[in-house]
Write a protein that holds these residues in place. Structure first.
Motif, PDB file in Angstrom:
ATOM      1  N   LEU A  72       0.743  -1.117   0.010  1.00 38.46           N
ATOM      2  CA  LEU A  72      -0.182   0.025  -0.030  1.00 38.46           C
ATOM      3  C   LEU A  72       0.961   1.247   0.061  1.00 38.46           C
ATOM      4  O   LEU A  72       0.375   2.226  -0.777  1.00 38.46           O
ATOM      5  CB  LEU A  72      -0.843  -0.178   1.282  1.00 38.46           C
ATOM      6  CG  LEU A  72      -1.880   1.272   1.279  1.00 38.46           C
ATOM      7  CD1 LEU A  72      -2.708   1.534   0.159  1.00 38.46           C
ATOM      8  CD2 LEU A  72      -2.824   1.043   2.505  1.00 38.46           C
ATOM      9  N   VAL A  73       2.064   1.211   0.841  1.00 38.98           N
ATOM     10  CA  VAL A  73       2.763   2.320   0.835  1.00 38.98           C
ATOM     11  C   VAL A  73       3.201   2.588  -0.503  1.00 38.98           C
ATOM     12  O   VAL A  73       3.432   3.767  -1.181  1.00 38.98           O
ATOM     13  CB  VAL A  73       4.022   2.201   1.881  1.00 38.98           C
ATOM     14  CG1 VAL A  73       5.078   3.334   1.679  1.00 38.98           C
ATOM     15  CG2 VAL A  73       3.505   2.189   3.325  1.00 38.98           C
ATOM     16  N   GLN A  74       3.903   1.460  -1.107  1.00 29.61           N
ATOM     17  CA  GLN A  74       4.539   1.588  -2.422  1.00 29.61           C
ATOM     18  C   GLN A  74       3.776   2.254  -3.700  1.00 29.61           C
ATOM     19  O   GLN A  74       3.941   3.009  -4.475  1.00 29.61           O
ATOM     20  CB  GLN A  74       5.102   0.259  -3.038  1.00 29.61           C
ATOM     21  CG  GLN A  74       6.196  -0.072  -2.421  1.00 29.61           C
ATOM     22  CD  GLN A  74       7.640   0.971  -2.291  1.00 29.61           C
ATOM     23  OE1 GLN A  74       7.606   1.206  -3.486  1.00 29.61           O
ATOM     24  NE2 GLN A  74       8.250   1.204  -1.146  1.00 29.61           N
ATOM     25  N   ALA A  75       2.413   1.733  -3.234  1.00 29.41           N
ATOM     26  CA  ALA A  75       1.068   2.298  -4.257  1.00 29.41           C
ATOM     27  C   ALA A  75       0.834   3.776  -3.986  1.00 29.41           C
ATOM     28  O   ALA A  75       0.916   4.205  -5.172  1.00 29.41           O
ATOM     29  CB  ALA A  75       0.042   1.540  -4.130  1.00 29.41           C
ATOM     30  N   ILE A  76       1.229   4.174  -2.911  1.00 31.86           N
ATOM     31  CA  ILE A  76       0.958   5.879  -2.644  1.00 31.86           C
ATOM     32  C   ILE A  76       2.035   6.490  -3.113  1.00 31.86           C
ATOM     33  O   ILE A  76       1.800   7.477  -3.959  1.00 31.86           O
ATOM     34  CB  ILE A  76       0.551   5.876  -1.320  1.00 31.86           C
ATOM     35  CG1 ILE A  76      -0.473   5.287  -0.778  1.00 31.86           C
ATOM     36  CG2 ILE A  76       0.585   7.295  -0.847  1.00 31.86           C
ATOM     37  CD1 ILE A  76      -0.883   5.440   0.896  1.00 31.86           C
ATOM     38  N   ARG A  77       3.339   5.734  -2.985  1.00 24.83           N
ATOM     39  CA  ARG A  77       4.368   6.609  -3.525  1.00 24.83           C
ATOM     40  C   ARG A  77       4.503   6.719  -4.988  1.00 24.83           C
ATOM     41  O   ARG A  77       5.186   7.404  -5.665  1.00 24.83           O
ATOM     42  CB  ARG A  77       5.782   5.810  -2.953  1.00 24.83           C
ATOM     43  CG  ARG A  77       6.178   6.102  -1.587  1.00 24.83           C
ATOM     44  CD  ARG A  77       7.114   5.139  -1.189  1.00 24.83           C
ATOM     45  NE  ARG A  77       7.576   5.342   0.063  1.00 24.83           N
ATOM     46  CZ  ARG A  77       8.505   4.816   0.979  1.00 24.83           C
ATOM     47  NH1 ARG A  77       9.036   3.704   0.341  1.00 24.83           N
ATOM     48  NH2 ARG A  77       8.546   4.981   2.199  1.00 24.83           N
ATOM     49  N   THR A  78       3.668   5.876  -5.694  1.00 24.31           N
ATOM     50  CA  THR A  78       3.847   5.867  -7.400  1.00 24.31           C
ATOM     51  C   THR A  78       2.533   6.851  -7.674  1.00 24.31           C
ATOM     52  O   THR A  78       2.483   6.889  -8.753  1.00 24.31           O
ATOM     53  CB  THR A  78       3.692   4.474  -7.942  1.00 24.31           C
ATOM     54  OG1 THR A  78       2.321   3.912  -7.350  1.00 24.31           O
ATOM     55  CG2 THR A  78       4.714   3.602  -7.541  1.00 24.31           C
ATOM     56  N   GLY A  79       2.152   7.369  -6.603  1.00 24.86           N
ATOM     57  CA  GLY A  79       0.763   8.530  -7.359  1.00 24.86           C
ATOM     58  C   GLY A  79      -0.406   7.670  -7.044  1.00 24.86           C
ATOM     59  O   GLY A  79      -1.283   8.607  -7.724  1.00 24.86           O
TER      60      GLY A  79
END
Length: 388
Positions: free
Chosen positions: A84-91
């Motif tokens: 989820l954190v990585q998803a947020i970081r990709t916008g």
């Protein structure tokens, strides 16, 4: 589809999930689904994460970098906090765990629609500039110019998106010049032309540390279908909507596909040296272009590579012999150029202050119609080019 519709593309492998999402999207006013072979920019991409999430996130970053999609929603079977954190970081604006909840998806689409309506403004159709480098004969440094021009464009202020295409049908050298080991090449495009869209293409391209995306030629005779004029037109038309600049290493080929590239190019750099054989070939090429009726003479720019001020044949005599002004000169610096090639690095990383590097950098600014001190003016810092 209405021209004012919000275009949604689905990259979903699970058939039941795909059907469910399609039904939801069709039920929300103002949205339209794009077909698998629709190469237009998607306002919204709904993407199903697979097992290799790192690869998936890298792909999405690339699509967002080149503005091939507006926003992304993720769907995943896993709700791991790290993912989820990585998803947020990709916008990502939304993250749906499976099984999806219809009301959550509908609300996310409504929210997206409201954001779009608040920020939407009419823009001209994006058309990246196609710059093809062709050689008057072999060994004049066409690949050197194409590779370093692409890198210089990518390094300009505003960070324009740049793709470098090796159009040599086999044994192209672009990857060697940039020390990259691509997993895919142009043959994958010709073999899978029916699947060609922004997502498929970004999976094929290799990204260099300079930011340049590279599409190499095949390295072996592997039986892939030939790149026909229709295929190359489809590919370049798609890439024009994805990148600010397409730099093509055209080599010396003048087959039907090469002629189609010449027709589509905004600028053709005819690379030559100030030697009698090269100038004679350059003159013949210029006459051939005139007989063909394309590219228009104002789009053809002659570049004198490995230029020496005290050459046996002067610039003035060279211009007289070909009947055209020499647009640019790049100084001869054999040692620096060979060092860059042998290291697999662009000139800017080997000798950033060398005269040859500076001259290629200035060529990039001249072709981009920018002054070196200019700051970014518009979205992404670039105006897009259209042919007259």
């Amino acid at each position: 589809m209405s021209k004012n519709a919000i275009y949604v593309k689905l990259e979903v492998k699970d058939s039941s999930l795909k059907t469910g999402l399609e039904d939801i999207i069709h039920s929300v006013e103002g949205f339209a689904l794009q077909s698998a072979n629709d190469t237009r920019r998607a306002d919204l991409l709904i993407f199903e994460l697979g097992e290799n999430t790192a690869k998936d996130f890298q792909l999405i970053r690339s699509l967002l970098d080149v503005d091939s999609i507006g926003e992304v929603f993720y769907v995943s079977q896993h709700s791991d906090p790290g993912v989820l954190v990585q998803a947020i970081r990709t916008g990502a604006k939304e993250f749906f765990s499976q099984p999806i909840k219809e009301q959550e998806v509908r609300q996310a689409l409504q929210n997206f629609k409201e954001r779009t309506e608040r920020t939407k403004h009419k823009e001209s159709v994006r058309m990246g500039q196609i710059i093809e480098a062709i050689g008057s004969k072999g060994g004049v440094g066409t690949t050197t110019v194409a590779v370093n021009l692409a890198v210089s464009l990518a390094e300009m202020k505003g960070s324009p998106s740049v793709a470098l295409i090796d159009k040599t049908m086999v044994f192209g050298e672009v990857p060697l010049f940039l020390e990259i080991k691509p997993n895919y090449h142009l043959g994958e495009i010709t073999k899978n032309i029916a699947r060609l869209d922004a997502t498929f293409l970004m999976n094929i391209l290799s990204k260099h540390s300079s930011g340049v995306y590279v599409l190499p030629s095949p390295v072996t005779l592997n039986g892939h279908p030939k790149a026909t004029p229709a295929i190359i037109e489809h590919l370049l038309s798609l890439m024009q909507r994805m990148f600010d600049f397409l730099v093509i290493d055209g080599g010396q080929s003048l087959d039907e596909t090469s002629l189609r590239v010449l027709q589509m190019s905004d600028v053709v750099l005819l690379i030559s040296t100030l030697s009698l054989p090269c100038l004679s070939n350059a003159n013949n090429l210029l006459k051939s272009f005139q007989n063909l009726g394309y590219p228009p003479k104002e789009r053809v720019r002659v570049v004198a590579n490995r230029y020496l001020k005290n050459s046996d044949i002067s610039l003035k005599d060279s211009q007289a012999s070909i009947g055209k002004e020499i647009f640019w000169t790049i100084p001869n610096d054999y040692r620096t150029t060979l060092s860059a090639i042998n290291q697999g690095k662009p000139l800017s990383q080997v000798a950033s202050k060398a005269p040859i590097t500076k001259r290629v950098r200035e060529l990039a600014y001249a072709l981009a119609k920018r002054e070196e001190g200019e700051e970014r003016e518009e979205k992404r810092g670039w105006k897009f080019f259209k042919r007259n």
